[in-house]
Write an enzyme that holds these catalytic residues in place. Structure first.
Site, PDB file in Angstrom:
ATOM      1  N   ASP A  78      75.803 -21.691  46.924  1.00 22.94           N
ATOM      2  CA  ASP A  78      76.361 -22.612  45.953  1.00 22.94           C
ATOM      3  C   ASP A  78      76.555 -23.980  46.626  1.00 22.94           C
ATOM      4  O   ASP A  78      77.034 -24.042  47.762  1.00 22.94           O
ATOM      5  CB  ASP A  78      77.714 -22.044  45.499  1.00 22.94           C
ATOM      6  CG  ASP A  78      78.299 -22.808  44.348  1.00 22.94           C
ATOM      7  OD1 ASP A  78      77.700 -22.807  43.274  1.00 22.94           O
ATOM      8  OD2 ASP A  78      79.382 -23.426  44.534  1.00 22.94           O
ATOM      9  N   GLU A 115      71.593 -24.567  45.954  1.00 20.86           N
ATOM     10  CA  GLU A 115      71.662 -25.773  45.133  1.00 20.86           C
ATOM     11  C   GLU A 115      71.704 -26.984  46.058  1.00 20.86           C
ATOM     12  O   GLU A 115      72.763 -27.320  46.581  1.00 20.86           O
ATOM     13  CB  GLU A 115      72.950 -25.774  44.311  1.00 20.86           C
ATOM     14  CG  GLU A 115      73.037 -24.732  43.225  1.00 20.86           C
ATOM     15  CD  GLU A 115      74.339 -24.876  42.447  1.00 20.86           C
ATOM     16  OE1 GLU A 115      74.284 -25.057  41.226  1.00 20.86           O
ATOM     17  OE2 GLU A 115      75.425 -24.820  43.067  1.00 20.86           O
TER      18      GLU A 115
END
Ligand code: CA
Length: 669
Positions: free
Chosen positions: A331, A360
């Site tokens: 993340d 990400e």
């Protein structure tokens, strides 16, 4: 003080490199070691239960200062199942904290538990392997799932609703007999199940009989499975056992397991155990002494500090070693530095070369506490060659920007950049050095589901057309070079409706009624057809190595973009001159027009394998010369390798000859 933590002076004195942080259990004794370089005193508290607030202290043990800022204690006897915390005194103030290296905890993650990890292993755990080991990351088809969504709805027919065990129940069906849960995932043909955060997170109260729903992007204990997914959140051994059972069950079903990890921030910076033990060491501060909050979750992790880096590396390695996790999705990895990522990839690959990594890589512009630190963002992909990034270009070009939910894209009659989609299909979006580093997707847990996003931007279209757009987006992203990824339920037009007629674009704490799979939908033809289409796409991709290339050069050698003269039609020719490829050539047409188009095929006889709402590895029909591609749809044609026929005929002749010789020998006897 905060910046002092990042100086060479502090790091050279207080970087501990041993592998024994936490509680190391054996039948005769347990050794404890905690890193607390600023502490004046540390005590170990042993408890009977793991429930915070329960007055059942067994004993307090003074810990001794040891090397590099660590403190140690040893306790004789078998401590398996005993809970513990640390009492740490810094600047005359004493606080009680859980162990950052806790292997499990009691309810709600406040007290760590000493554990004999071997006793939590499922049967045949030693033989448990990644079923997709040895394959390239571009061979993966990733399915992004929340533990609870799969089973929570009544229609699932799954007994352990919302639990780890519910993910791996076999033979479950709706009342009308449609396969659900694990059987559904298996039949899809995906290779990797990516599980939304399953380490211990903070929002959900594990003491409730029906704990609140949450995605889990609020880490409390990074090395402990979340308790609300276990059948008993109080006994620390149960969550460990059941998380392993889930992983084993997925492996036995031929599915690899990716874990979604959120090292970039913690639930509450001041309450996080590491920050309590070494005041605010884990988090980044600006020069005014304010927590940096680029994550939007209250704090950013100072991954550039030596003991934070070690912590992240140790943690990832632990999940790979102890839980047999086959991949990690990071993340907001744009908040973590490239040295940390490269170190953890190298460490994990030493013993698990199969493990995949992606995240990400948005550019976050956080405040870093050291000079010359590079962050793990798309633009720096070349610095982290074994780490992939979500491709927002393919996502937004196909359906319109994720930030403007009424904007249209290629599939819905809106503006798009042809050149960007050509590059994306070739796995060559500018920042991606190789297809192995681009994770292609059109929907994930964030933002609207694919069909909801299409409906929001195409209210004037029919439902039938909207489903065509859905399938066109799926065909493009699943068949592109790179790593295909989709949000669980996309294959059955998953929707997250709100009461006001809108759709939930951020369902992180919406109830199960919004988030859970509605399995009964599959009784209706449009859902069943979409599911069959996705299965066909996945099967087609898996059947063709030429779609799963690993280098930019290999793509350049075989994938050509052809201009068919229509602005809203993209066509590609893929040469089958790739090891293991059965096709001589493949021809791809993506028609973004709301009308049929006729395209001229390259010479020869072609088998149509994907057309309209049908997809698979078998020929639906044949074509040569020209072909008509229906509105808003993909068509894929395959030219069989003509060499294959004589080879097969030859093999048959040899086989027949062997048969005749055998028959003669037999007759002689
Ligand atoms: Ca929790």
């Amino acid at each position: 003080m905060h910046n002092f933590y990042s100086t060479n002076e502090f790091e050279s004195r207080y970087t501990y490199t041993g592998t024994d942080l936490g509680a190391v259990w054996s039948a005769d004794k347990t050794d404890f070691r905690v890193w607390a370089p600023t502490a004046e005193a540390v005590q170990l508290c042993l408890y009977k239960s793991g429930t915070p607030g329960t007055e059942d202290l067994i004993e307090k043990v003074e810990m001794t200062a040891d090397v590099n800022g660590t403190w140690v204690a040893s306790k004789d006897g078998d401590l398996n199942g005993i809970y513990y915390t640390y009492l740490v005194t810094v600047d005359g103030k004493t606080v009680e904290a859980c162990d950052p290296y806790a292997r499990t905890t009691g309810v709600n993650g406040q007290r760590a538990m000493v554990i004999d990890l071997n006793s939590t292993n499922p049967e045949n755990w030693a033989e448990d392997r990644d079923p997709n080991a040895g394959k390239a990351i571009t061979d993966a088809v990733i399915y992004e799932l929340h533990v609870r969504d799969l089973s929570a709805d009544e229609s699932s027919g799954i007994v352990n609703k919302g639990k780890y065990l519910g993910v791996v129940e076999e033979g479950t069906k709706t009342k009308s007999g449609i396969p659900t849960g694990l059987d559904h995932i298996k039949s899809l043909g995906v290779t990797h199940v990516h599980i939304l955060p399953m380490y211990d997170y903070g929002f959900t109260d594990e003491t409730l009989p029906l704990p609140q729903y949450n995605w889990g992007y609020d880490p409390v204990n990074f090395n402990v499975p979340e308790g609300s997914y276990a059948t008993d959140a109080y006994n620390g051994a149960v969550r460990v056992k059941e998380a392993k059972q889930m992983i084993k069950g997925l492996h036995d079903a031929g599915l690899s397991v990716v874990m979604d990890v959120v090292y970039n921030h913690v639930y509450e910076a001041y309450d996080f155990c590491f920050n309590k033990i070494v005041p605010m060491y884990f988090s980044r501060f600006d020069s005014n002494g304010t927590l940096i909050n680029t994550s939007g979750c209250g704090n950013d992790t100072a991954s550039e500090r030596s003991m934070v880096r070690k912590y992240i590396v140790d943690s990832v390695k632990y999940w790979a070693d102890e839980y047999h996790i086959d991949g990690f999705r990071f993340d907001l990895v744009g908040l973590i530095d490239t040295d940390t990522i490269n170190e953890l990839v190298t460490e994990v690959h030493k013993t698990h070369p199969n493990v995949i990594f992606y995240g990400e890589g948005w550019d976050m512009a956080t405040g870093i506490t050291k000079p010359n630190v590079q962050m793990t963002i798309q633009r720096n992909a070349h610095m982290v060659p074994n780490f992939g990034f979500f491709n927002d270009t393919i996502r937004d070009q196909l359906k319109g920007s994720v930030f403007e939910n009424t904007e249209k894209g290629f599939i819905s009659g809106g503006h798009f950049d042809r050149n960007e989609l050509v590059k994306a299909f070739r796995g060559q979006t500018d920042w991606a050095p190789n297809p192995t580093q681009t994770v292609n997707y059109v929907s994930c847990h964030d933002n609207n589901t694919l069909i909801d996003r299409i409906v929001l931007s195409t209210r004037e279209y029919s439902r039938e057309d909207q489903i065509k757009m859905n399938d066109l987006a799926a065909a493009f992203s699943i068949l592109s070079q790179g790593v295909p990824f989709f949000h669980a339920g996309e294959e059955m037009l998953r929707t997250k409706p709100e009461n006001d007629g809108g759709f939930d674009h951020n369902s992180y704490r919406a109830p199960d009624s919004v988030n859970a799979f509605k399995w009964n939908d599959l009784e209706q033809e449009e859902y069943a057809k979409t599911l069959a289409f996705y299965k066909g796409l996945v099967a087609f991709r898996k059947a063709h190595p030429a779609l799963r290339l690993t280098t930019r050069e290999a793509v350049d050698a075989v994938v050509t973009n052809l201009d068919c003269g229509n602005d809203r039609v993209l066509t590609f020719l893929v040469d089958g001159n790739v090891p293991g490829e059965s096709a001589k050539e493949m021809y791809f047409v993506f028609n973004g027009n709301n009308h049929d188009v006729t395209v001229t095929l390259p010479k020869g006889q072609w088998n149509i394998c994907i057309c309209g709402d049908q997809a698979g590895t078998k020929a639906l029909g044949t074509a040569n010369g020209e072909v008509t591609v229906p509105a808003l749809s993909a068509m894929v044609l395959v030219k069989q390798n003509s060499l294959l026929m004589p080879v097969l005929a030859g093999a048959a002749a040899v086989g027949a000859a062997v048969g005749i010789v055998r028959a003669l020998i037999k007759n002689k006897k």
